[in-house]
Write a protein that holds these residues in place. Structure first.
Motif, mmCIF file in Angstrom:
data_model
loop_
_atom_site.group_PDB
_atom_site.id
_atom_site.type_symbol
_atom_site.label_atom_id
_atom_site.label_comp_id
_atom_site.label_asym_id
_atom_site.label_seq_id
_atom_site.Cartn_x
_atom_site.Cartn_y
_atom_site.Cartn_z
ATOM 1 N N PHE B 92 13.572 11.145 -41.122
ATOM 2 C CA PHE B 92 12.286 11.850 -41.061
ATOM 3 C C PHE B 92 11.125 10.854 -40.993
ATOM 4 O O PHE B 92 11.122 9.845 -41.701
ATOM 5 N N VAL B 93 10.150 11.193 -40.147
ATOM 6 C CA VAL B 93 8.874 10.457 -40.152
ATOM 7 C C VAL B 93 7.786 11.518 -40.276
ATOM 8 O O VAL B 93 7.805 12.514 -39.556
ATOM 9 N N PHE B 94 6.870 11.290 -41.229
ATOM 10 C CA PHE B 94 5.858 12.308 -41.500
ATOM 11 C C PHE B 94 4.470 11.812 -41.095
ATOM 12 O O PHE B 94 4.223 10.611 -40.986
ATOM 13 N N GLN B 95 3.594 12.788 -40.984
ATOM 14 C CA GLN B 95 2.195 12.495 -40.677
ATOM 15 C C GLN B 95 1.584 11.571 -41.747
ATOM 16 O O GLN B 95 0.853 10.648 -41.446
ATOM 17 N N ALA B 96 1.917 11.852 -43.021
ATOM 18 C CA ALA B 96 1.261 11.121 -44.117
ATOM 19 C C ALA B 96 2.117 9.950 -44.621
ATOM 20 O O ALA B 96 2.002 9.553 -45.773
ATOM 21 N N TYR B 97 2.960 9.409 -43.765
ATOM 22 C CA TYR B 97 3.829 8.251 -44.042
ATOM 23 C C TYR B 97 4.859 8.556 -45.141
ATOM 24 O O TYR B 97 6.036 8.305 -44.984
ATOM 25 N N ASN B 98 4.344 9.028 -46.292
ATOM 26 C CA ASN B 98 5.232 9.397 -47.404
ATOM 27 C C ASN B 98 6.217 8.294 -47.797
ATOM 28 O O ASN B 98 7.431 8.472 -47.792
ATOM 29 N N LEU B 99 5.637 7.167 -48.157
ATOM 30 C CA LEU B 99 6.459 6.099 -48.734
ATOM 31 C C LEU B 99 6.336 6.187 -50.248
ATOM 32 O O LEU B 99 5.355 6.725 -50.760
ATOM 33 N N LEU B 100 7.325 5.650 -50.927
ATOM 34 C CA LEU B 100 7.242 5.653 -52.401
ATOM 35 C C LEU B 100 6.365 4.479 -52.828
ATOM 36 O O LEU B 100 6.682 3.316 -52.538
ATOM 37 N N PRO B 101 5.240 4.767 -53.490
ATOM 38 C CA PRO B 101 4.229 3.725 -53.737
ATOM 39 C C PRO B 101 4.678 2.605 -54.671
ATOM 40 O O PRO B 101 4.116 1.520 -54.627
ATOM 41 N N VAL B 102 5.681 2.885 -55.522
ATOM 42 C CA VAL B 102 6.084 1.835 -56.481
ATOM 43 C C VAL B 102 7.135 0.894 -55.883
ATOM 44 O O VAL B 102 7.534 -0.074 -56.533
ATOM 45 N N LEU B 103 7.562 1.206 -54.663
ATOM 46 C CA LEU B 103 8.579 0.349 -54.033
ATOM 47 C C LEU B 103 7.945 -0.496 -52.936
ATOM 48 O O LEU B 103 6.987 -0.060 -52.284
ATOM 49 N N SER B 104 8.499 -1.683 -52.727
ATOM 50 C CA SER B 104 8.029 -2.531 -51.630
ATOM 51 C C SER B 104 8.519 -1.940 -50.305
ATOM 52 O O SER B 104 9.332 -1.002 -50.292
ATOM 53 N N ALA B 105 8.027 -2.517 -49.191
ATOM 54 C CA ALA B 105 8.464 -2.036 -47.873
ATOM 55 C C ALA B 105 9.985 -2.109 -47.771
ATOM 56 O O ALA B 105 10.644 -1.156 -47.337
ATOM 57 N N ARG B 106 10.551 -3.230 -48.198
ATOM 58 C CA ARG B 106 12.013 -3.395 -48.099
ATOM 59 C C ARG B 106 12.727 -2.349 -48.963
ATOM 60 O O ARG B 106 13.694 -1.734 -48.527
ATOM 61 N N GLU B 107 12.213 -2.153 -50.185
ATOM 62 C CA GLU B 107 12.861 -1.190 -51.088
ATOM 63 C C GLU B 107 12.760 0.235 -50.549
ATOM 64 O O GLU B 107 13.669 1.043 -50.720
ATOM 65 N N ASN B 108 11.614 0.542 -49.893
ATOM 66 C CA ASN B 108 11.486 1.860 -49.276
ATOM 67 C C ASN B 108 12.533 2.052 -48.190
ATOM 68 O O ASN B 108 13.129 3.126 -48.078
ATOM 69 N N VAL B 109 12.744 0.988 -47.414
ATOM 70 C CA VAL B 109 13.744 1.090 -46.334
ATOM 71 C C VAL B 109 15.149 1.192 -46.932
ATOM 72 O O VAL B 109 16.007 1.903 -46.422
ATOM 73 N N GLU B 110 15.339 0.512 -48.047
ATOM 74 C CA GLU B 110 16.662 0.535 -48.702
ATOM 75 C C GLU B 110 16.952 1.855 -49.413
ATOM 76 O O GLU B 110 18.110 2.178 -49.698
ATOM 77 N N PHE B 111 15.877 2.594 -49.722
ATOM 78 C CA PHE B 111 16.002 3.761 -50.600
ATOM 79 C C PHE B 111 17.106 4.744 -50.165
ATOM 80 O O PHE B 111 17.970 5.117 -50.958
ATOM 81 N N VAL B 112 17.055 5.141 -48.897
ATOM 82 C CA VAL B 112 18.029 6.146 -48.437
ATOM 83 C C VAL B 112 19.442 5.558 -48.469
ATOM 84 O O VAL B 112 20.408 6.243 -48.808
ATOM 85 N N MET B 113 19.539 4.259 -48.146
ATOM 86 C CA MET B 113 20.867 3.617 -48.177
ATOM 87 C C MET B 113 21.404 3.582 -49.614
ATOM 88 O O MET B 113 22.609 3.700 -49.840
ATOM 89 N N GLN B 114 20.487 3.414 -50.564
ATOM 90 C CA GLN B 114 20.916 3.438 -51.976
ATOM 91 C C GLN B 114 21.482 4.805 -52.325
ATOM 92 O O GLN B 114 22.492 4.914 -53.013
ATOM 93 N N LEU B 115 20.793 5.844 -51.838
ATOM 94 C CA LEU B 115 21.299 7.202 -52.094
ATOM 95 C C LEU B 115 22.659 7.402 -51.439
ATOM 96 O O LEU B 115 23.508 8.130 -51.950
ATOM 97 N N GLN B 116 22.867 6.723 -50.315
ATOM 98 C CA GLN B 116 24.157 6.844 -49.616
ATOM 99 C C GLN B 116 25.247 6.013 -50.287
ATOM 100 O O GLN B 116 26.417 6.169 -49.980
ATOM 101 N N GLY B 117 24.813 5.109 -51.186
ATOM 102 C CA GLY B 117 25.788 4.282 -51.905
ATOM 103 C C GLY B 117 26.186 3.017 -51.158
ATOM 104 O O GLY B 117 27.235 2.433 -51.444
ATOM 105 N N VAL B 118 25.336 2.580 -50.233
ATOM 106 C CA VAL B 118 25.619 1.332 -49.504
ATOM 107 C C VAL B 118 25.448 0.164 -50.477
ATOM 108 O O VAL B 118 24.511 0.150 -51.279
ATOM 109 N N ASP B 119 26.340 -0.833 -50.385
ATOM 110 C CA ASP B 119 26.251 -1.918 -51.383
ATOM 111 C C ASP B 119 25.034 -2.814 -51.131
ATOM 112 O O ASP B 119 24.474 -2.846 -50.023
#
Lengths: 408, 234
Positions: B92-119
């Motif tokens: 998903f890409v939204f109009q309002a970006y909707n990134l998690l403000p407490v995470l860095s750019a890298r951590e935001n990108v990693e977020f979904v992979m973390q939910l998927q359980g990627v090491d």
């Protein structure tokens, strides 16, 4: 810890730091709440302990053996002689015990007459048994059980307008029911914490009093202090079996009003818990709800990205638990520090007259009980958990899309 | 599900409200999107494009009809199953970006992979590779608050694509961007579409976005009024 748990724990910690001021205030509120709770519990426990100790110290002991008749009419006629085999058994067991001759008497000085309990004691035994070990004596203390001198309480001496070196007359009944009068010289004045003991008792040597009454082995009571008060029921039964003609009572049975007061104190602790925790619960729930509403979009985003609802609930709960854990740790430190700060006692002498009525000493030492700390911490943790579950439920109840649009 | 269809709708209808207040936002929409297509959904406000996008994304439930993503019919799925599909198959890409403000750019990108359980190691490698692809390798440790709108939207694109989803849904992705940044972002989406054959559906008012899409669907009053397939690329 699995990856998502690690992630939400880290997210929780960062969110805590993100809303530093609010979370610091909440931690502080939890800490002050718990600290106050612990200190109040410690104060009540101190009160409870002092009431129990004072009751036991007032020539009662953990267990007291008397005749049934003496309990109804405490005169010498209702005394008894402790069998030698029982005395030997008590000596061989690891208990502290003594016998006393405790008789109602009328004490008369040149100016005043008052009622008093004349206590024939063995001062060596009482050094481990009763309030006598704690009193401050002006003049001299009783030397032994053969001491014929009389030690009066300061308040009684003041009211009789007598003092050290003066003579007083005590009238009492002997074992044959005859009224007898004996002259005593006041050899010392004792100063107890309150005036209750000072007015109630006049002390003399047990053997000397027995001799005056022509009753060498007469006792009105046997009093025991147990190394482990939890064994009191076993000892009570053992003594009942060994002394079938006598009654054996625990201190609570002899002083039910004190026992009731201690029960009241326990109830007061629970009421205090309930009031404080209810207030705290609303505060915590309110803040947690506000925290969730503030982050509706974020939580909605997590849902949209595919985060399980259970993980979102866990995320909100973990954030709340971080606050609770930090707040509770500070609260335990705060409460312990307050108790330590007042470990020499809280001076209540300004309210001594009123305080004594409630069994409070002039100096009250708060006593922190580990079980109270555990109970308070666990209760507050559960409370925090319950208070965070509601906003967590609200967070996942939202449609992710609507949450993303900022609707709550 | 037939052939290479990534999305297929059958008489998809969505009503809002009850009784006299009932409004039909989407009215019996039938269409398919094949793998690798870059589709723009256009139309005036209230035409139903966001509603359609939300139904395809499993974020909303149709009043009637069916919506399929790959082999999954979303209409019959529970909330937990829809969350699983979103996590593993849709970006998903939204109009309002909707990134998690407490995470860095890298951590935001990693977020979904973390939910998927990627090491952790693979996660980091893939996140860095994707940030490099969107031109933000140097800003990997920055938090969203320290980035421009365009940079944040690039991070959002990286987050959406890093899991190599079957489908990327973008709702007004350029609404908060200036034209230069929009061109850059669309160039990026187009490149990703060509490089990874990612199917992209975007709802937009923006003519720039429409120029970059290869297929243009026009909606009006909840119906498809035009479906222009096979337009030449910009």
């Amino acid at each position: 810890m699995t990856t998502p748990l690690l992630m939400i724990a880290r997210l929780g910690l960062r969110n805590l730091l993100r809303y530093r001021r609010r979370n610091a205030m909440l931690c502080l509120a939890v800490a002050i709440g718990l600290g106050t709770l612990l200190f109040a519990s410690a104060f009540l426990r101190g009160w409870e302990t002092s009431m129990r100790e004072d009751a036991i110290d007032a020539f009662v002991g953990d267990l007291k053996v008397t005749s049934d008749a003496w309990l109804r009419d405490p005169v010498a006629e209702h005394g008894f002689t402790l069998p030698d085999d029982v005395a030997l058994s008590l000596d061989s067991a690891r208990v502290i015990w003594t016998t006393r001759l405790l008789l109602p008497a009328v004490i008369q000085s040149e100016r005043e007459t008052r009622g008093v309990q004349l206590a024939g004691i063995d001062p060596a035994d009482e050094a481990h048994m009763s309030f006598v070990r704690k009193v401050v004596i002006t003049g001299r203390a009783l030397a032994d059980a053969d001491d014929t001198g009389l030690v009066l309480g300061r308040e009684l001496a003041r009211r009789l307008d007598t003092g050290e070196g003066k003579r007083v007359v005590l009238s009492l009944q002997d074992p044959h029911g005859r009224n007898r009068e004996f002259g005593f010289r006041v050899v010392g004045i004792f100063d107890a914490e309150g005036t209750g003991m000072e007015l109630a008792f006049a002390l003399t040597g047990r053997a000397a009093l027995q001799k005056k009454l022509d009753a060498t082995d007469l006792q009105t009571e046997v009093s025991l202090r147990l190394p482990d008060p939890r064994a009191v029921h076993t000892w009570q039964q053992t003594l009942r079996d060994a002394l079938p003609g006598l009654v054996v009572n625990r201190w609570e049975q002899l002083m039910p009003q004190i026992s009731e007061l201690i029960g009241f104190s326990n109830s007061a602790i629970w009421i205090w818990y309930a009031v404080l925790l209810t207030a705290l619960a609303f505060g915590i729930a309110n803040t947690f709800i506000a925290a969730v509403l503030e982050r509706t979009r974020e939580l909605g985003l997590m849902q949209v990205l595919g985060m399980k609802r259970s993980l979102i609930v866990l995320q909100v709960v973990i954030e709340s638990m971080w606050i609770m854990v930090v707040g509770l740790a500070l609260g335990v430190i705060l409460g312990t520090f307050a108790v330590w700060y007042f470990s020499d006692g809280i001076d209540l002498s300004r309210w001594a007259a009123g305080a004594e009525m409630f069994g409070l000493r002039a100096v009250m030492v708060p006593r922190l009980v580990v079980a109270d700390v555990q109970r308070a911490v666990v209760t507050m943790l559960l409370l925090g958990l319950a208070a965070s579950l509601y906003p967590a439920w609200r967070a996942v109840r939202l449609n992710g899309l609507e949450a993303l649009r900022g609707r709550t | 599900m037939k052939g290479e269809n990534v999305v297929r709708t059958l008489a998809l209808t969505r009503d809002y409200g009850d009784g006299a207040q009932r409004v039909r936002a989407l009215d019996s929409v039938d269409f398919t999107v094949d793998k690798g297509e870059f589709v723009s959904l256009a139309g005036p406000s209230g035409s139903g494009k966001s509603t359609l996008l939300n139904l395809i994304g499993g974020l909303d439930t149709p009043t009637s009809g069916e919506v399929w993503v790959g082999d999954d019919c979303l209409t019959a799925k529970s909330a937990a199953e829809l969350a699983h599909i979103r996590l593993h198959r849709i970006g998903f890409v939204f109009q309002a970006y909707n990134l998690l403000p407490v995470l860095s750019a890298r951590e935001n990108v990693e977020f979904v992979m973390q939910l998927q359980g990627v090491d952790a190691t693979e996660r980091r490698e893939r996140a860095d590779r994707m940030l490099d692809a969107v031109g933000l390798a140097a800003l990997a440790d920055r938090r969203p608050g320290d980035m421009s709108g365009g940079q944040q939207q690039r991070v959002a694109v990286a987050r959406a694509l890093v899991t190599e989803p079957l489908l990327l849904l973008a709702d007004e992705p350029s609404a908060n961007l200036d034209s230069e940044t929009t061109e850059s972002l669309l160039g990026l989406l187009r490149a990703m579409n060509e490089r990874f054959a990612t199917t992209i559906i975007t709802a937009t008012h923006d003519p720039i976005v429409m120029r970059y899409a290869r297929r243009h669907i026009q909606l009006k009053d909840g119906r498809i009024v035009a479906d222009d397939i096979g337009r030449p690329p910009v």
